[in-house]
Design a protein around this motif. Structure first.
Motif, PDB file in Angstrom:
ATOM      1  N   ALA B  71       1.098  -1.208  -0.191  1.00 23.95           N
ATOM      2  CA  ALA B  71      -0.031   0.073   0.077  1.00 23.95           C
ATOM      3  C   ALA B  71       0.961   1.258   0.137  1.00 23.95           C
ATOM      4  CB  ALA B  71      -1.100   0.044   1.305  1.00 23.95           C
ATOM      5  N   GLY B  72       2.023   0.907   0.002  1.00 25.40           N
ATOM      6  CA  GLY B  72       2.968   2.164   0.141  1.00 25.40           C
ATOM      7  C   GLY B  72       3.314   2.962   1.392  1.00 25.40           C
ATOM      8  N   VAL B  93      -1.744   9.098  -7.283  1.00 25.96           N
ATOM      9  CA  VAL B  93      -3.144   9.248  -7.448  1.00 25.96           C
ATOM     10  C   VAL B  93      -3.400  10.618  -7.881  1.00 25.96           C
ATOM     11  CG1 VAL B  93      -5.404   9.143  -6.515  1.00 25.96           C
ATOM     12  CG2 VAL B  93      -3.527   7.327  -5.907  1.00 25.96           C
ATOM     13  N   ARG B 246      -3.140  11.583 -12.564  1.00 26.77           N
ATOM     14  CA  ARG B 246      -3.047  10.407 -13.440  1.00 26.77           C
ATOM     15  C   ARG B 246      -3.246   9.297 -12.281  1.00 26.77           C
ATOM     16  NH1 ARG B 246       0.189   8.989 -18.486  1.00 26.77           N
ATOM     17  NH2 ARG B 246       0.090   6.612 -18.373  1.00 26.77           N
ATOM     18  N   PHE B 247      -3.982   8.115 -12.635  1.00 28.07           N
ATOM     19  CA  PHE B 247      -4.386   7.275 -11.701  1.00 28.07           C
ATOM     20  C   PHE B 247      -4.600   5.911 -12.309  1.00 28.07           C
ATOM     21  CE2 PHE B 247      -8.064   8.956 -12.169  1.00 28.07           C
ATOM     22  CZ  PHE B 247      -9.092   7.750 -11.529  1.00 28.07           C
ATOM     23  N   THR B 248      -4.330   4.861 -11.370  1.00 37.05           N
ATOM     24  CA  THR B 248      -4.557   3.549 -11.577  1.00 37.05           C
ATOM     25  C   THR B 248      -5.779   3.384 -10.808  1.00 37.05           C
ATOM     26  OG1 THR B 248      -2.246   3.231 -12.092  1.00 37.05           O
ATOM     27  CG2 THR B 248      -3.862   1.195 -11.756  1.00 37.05           C
ATOM     28  N   PRO B 249      -6.982   3.235 -11.027  1.00 37.70           N
ATOM     29  CA  PRO B 249      -8.019   2.936 -10.152  1.00 37.70           C
ATOM     30  C   PRO B 249      -7.960   1.941  -9.168  1.00 37.70           C
ATOM     31  CG  PRO B 249      -8.645   1.936 -12.243  1.00 37.70           C
ATOM     32  CD  PRO B 249      -7.341   2.533 -12.684  1.00 37.70           C
ATOM     33  N   THR B 250      -7.881   0.621  -9.479  1.00 37.20           N
ATOM     34  CA  THR B 250      -7.824  -0.455  -8.499  1.00 37.20           C
ATOM     35  C   THR B 250      -6.673  -0.999  -7.818  1.00 37.20           C
ATOM     36  OG1 THR B 250      -8.397  -1.965 -10.394  1.00 37.20           O
ATOM     37  CG2 THR B 250     -10.229  -1.002  -9.167  1.00 37.20           C
ATOM     38  N   GLY B 251      -5.643  -0.855  -8.465  1.00 42.91           N
ATOM     39  CA  GLY B 251      -4.718  -1.695  -8.134  1.00 42.91           C
ATOM     40  C   GLY B 251      -3.961  -2.748  -9.098  1.00 42.91           C
ATOM     41  N   LEU B 252      -4.669  -2.449 -10.518  1.00 39.36           N
ATOM     42  CA  LEU B 252      -4.275  -3.250 -11.514  1.00 39.36           C
ATOM     43  C   LEU B 252      -3.072  -2.803 -11.995  1.00 39.36           C
ATOM     44  CD1 LEU B 252      -7.738  -4.071 -13.487  1.00 39.36           C
ATOM     45  CD2 LEU B 252      -6.085  -5.676 -12.357  1.00 39.36           C
ATOM     46  N   ARG B 253      -2.078  -3.590 -12.000  1.00 38.91           N
ATOM     47  CA  ARG B 253      -0.881  -3.021 -12.519  1.00 38.91           C
ATOM     48  C   ARG B 253      -0.891  -3.346 -13.944  1.00 38.91           C
ATOM     49  NH1 ARG B 253       2.103  -6.828  -8.288  1.00 38.91           N
ATOM     50  NH2 ARG B 253       0.834  -8.200  -9.684  1.00 38.91           N
ATOM     51  N   SER B 254      -0.343  -2.477 -15.139  1.00 36.15           N
ATOM     52  CA  SER B 254      -0.714  -2.807 -16.277  1.00 36.15           C
ATOM     53  C   SER B 254      -0.304  -3.954 -16.881  1.00 36.15           C
ATOM     54  CB  SER B 254       0.143  -1.691 -17.027  1.00 36.15           C
ATOM     55  OG  SER B 254       0.400  -2.170 -18.417  1.00 36.15           O
TER      56      SER B 254
END
Lengths: 254, 254
Positions: B71-72, B93, B246-254
């Motif tokens: 979670a950082g 985020v 810029r954000f990644t919504p759910t924790g899906l890494r690309s």
DNA sequence: CCGCTGATTATGTATAGACATACGACGTCC
DNA sequence: GGACGTCGTATGTCTATACATAATCAGCGG
């Protein structure tokens, strides 16, 4: 299936595992979700099935699934199974606004108007907005959102038909493109650029404003696996909209 | 310390554990971090120390720490230990902008001016902005950020001295309050309201603009454990600033 | 003093087994 | 048929152990 993993035997712990096994499992599951093979609501394999597939212990699989659940990617129910999470629409993080839903939530009358719809080969400008090199077909849409009889937002959108071929079949006269996309295309990442500007003539007309008018302009690009799905520019009259974003930075609850 | 946990003996697995142990551990650690007892950079107890404190197995502690790292919230280094994460400044985020750092990053000359600084008992309006009932002391600041000789942002800020007593000791003539707060006060949650507006007379003067001018207004409230630390309103001339998220919504890494 | 080597140590990953718990399914009894 | 209890199952949590890996540190030889 059995993603064979050699002997866990004797001393020589698998030298075929290039990286952590659970990371490989997680990557595989994410790939299935992100690609759309496992759509929202899909029941993913049970822990014991994954244990068999990967020939590993349950704890390892459990760590992956717990992690995905903690990240909100899947939902788990005892005795039932684990399911690909639905929403993804409006993350708790930054509200990727579905204008129609937004207005409905406020209990106001909503109307939507498609102004123009064009399919064309991408221009140089389009390519830049979509961050790609080689040309492809794009869908260019312009539309208006109306709340309580008053124009609420002007939306100018570019859709990459290479990434979302089905969009070319959709007639956006009734469903706003944002709503359709949110419901049909899983996405990965989004970027917003938010600026204020004085409305130009096009905006003044579309939003029936009088000079001078300040507008909030939101430009958003949305990715799926490193490819831009769509690039949109939405212009709001200053007095009718405010963007709000509430978030918890790192995952600290409380 | 030993947060005693009764016998794990015989059959009767601890009935004193009201909820999952690892959740309790995690909550304890988060509490220490959030309260500031463990500031950024602090080395948190080793796994084996926590194992002893909580009288549990290493796997349980490891699950907590791995989760916090994912979670950082903390950073872990082999052979060295686990440390409370530093940044928190600009989450991947939504960029909570430290204006000074921002401008420095662009390599532009930066200047800062404190316009007014007042300490007072909170007015009814202040209380509302801070979301509290009973009165308390607040610090009211107004300042200006300048890039390349041109006014870049007008900042009007309210600081809750109940939550951040040390702020009253700080002379903000040289350090912008945003920078100071980010470096000294851990926070939990933030909310942004972003609007566009035509500059009023105060803003026109502070930003040396000519009528009509569209401005981007960002109002941000920042929480620490359900109490608002500070409420700030920043006004940017339209042509000098754009907020990006810029954000990644759910924790899906690309 | 420098650089190499090896010991030490904390974390990283994985296993097998165990019990707890929620919940659906099915069957029983009234 | 409907209320109720039992059972099976998938997930939730925890343990004890093991080996891998990275980085620090001390000691050794040049």
């Amino acid at each position: 299936m059995a993603t064979a993993r050699v002997s866990k035997s004797a001393n020589g712990k698998a030298h075929t595992a290039p990286q952590a096994l659970y990371q490989r499992i997680r990557a595989d599951l994410e790939e299935n979700i992100l690609s759309g093979r496992w759509p929202p609501g899909y029941r993913i394999p049970f822990e014991h099935e994954l244990v068999e597939s990967y020939n590993c212990s349950r704890m390892t699989v459990n760590k992956v699934l717990s992690g995905l659940a903690a990240a909100g990617v899947i939902e788990r129910k005892r005795r039932v199974g684990s399911f690909v999470a639905k929403p993804l629409v409006q993350s708790a993080v930054l509200h990727i606004p579905d204008i129609q839903a937004e207005i409905a939530k406020r209990g106001e009358a909503y109307a939507y108007e498609l102004l123009t719809r064009k399919r064309r080969k991408a221009t140089k400008d389009d390519l830049e907005r979509l961050g790609i090199d080689k040309s492809c077909d794009v869908l260019v849409l312009s539309c208006r959102h109306i709340a309580k009889g008053r124009p609420f937002a002007l939306e100018e959108r570019l859709i990459n038909l290479d990434v979302v071929p089905p969009a070319s079949e959709v007639d956006f006269t009734r469903v706003p493109p944002g709503t359709w996309l949110l419901g049909h295309v899983p996405w990965n990442e989004a970027e917003h650029r938010i600026t204020a500007s004085l409305a130009d003539d096009i905006a003044l007309k579309a939003l029936t404003l009088k000079k001078p008018a300040a507008c909030l302009v939101v430009e958003r690009r949305t990715w799926r696996k490193n490819k831009i799905i769509t690039s949109v520019r939405v212009t709001y009259p200053n007095d009718l909209y405010q963007l709000t974003a509430r978030f918890t930075p790192t995952g600290l609850r409380s």
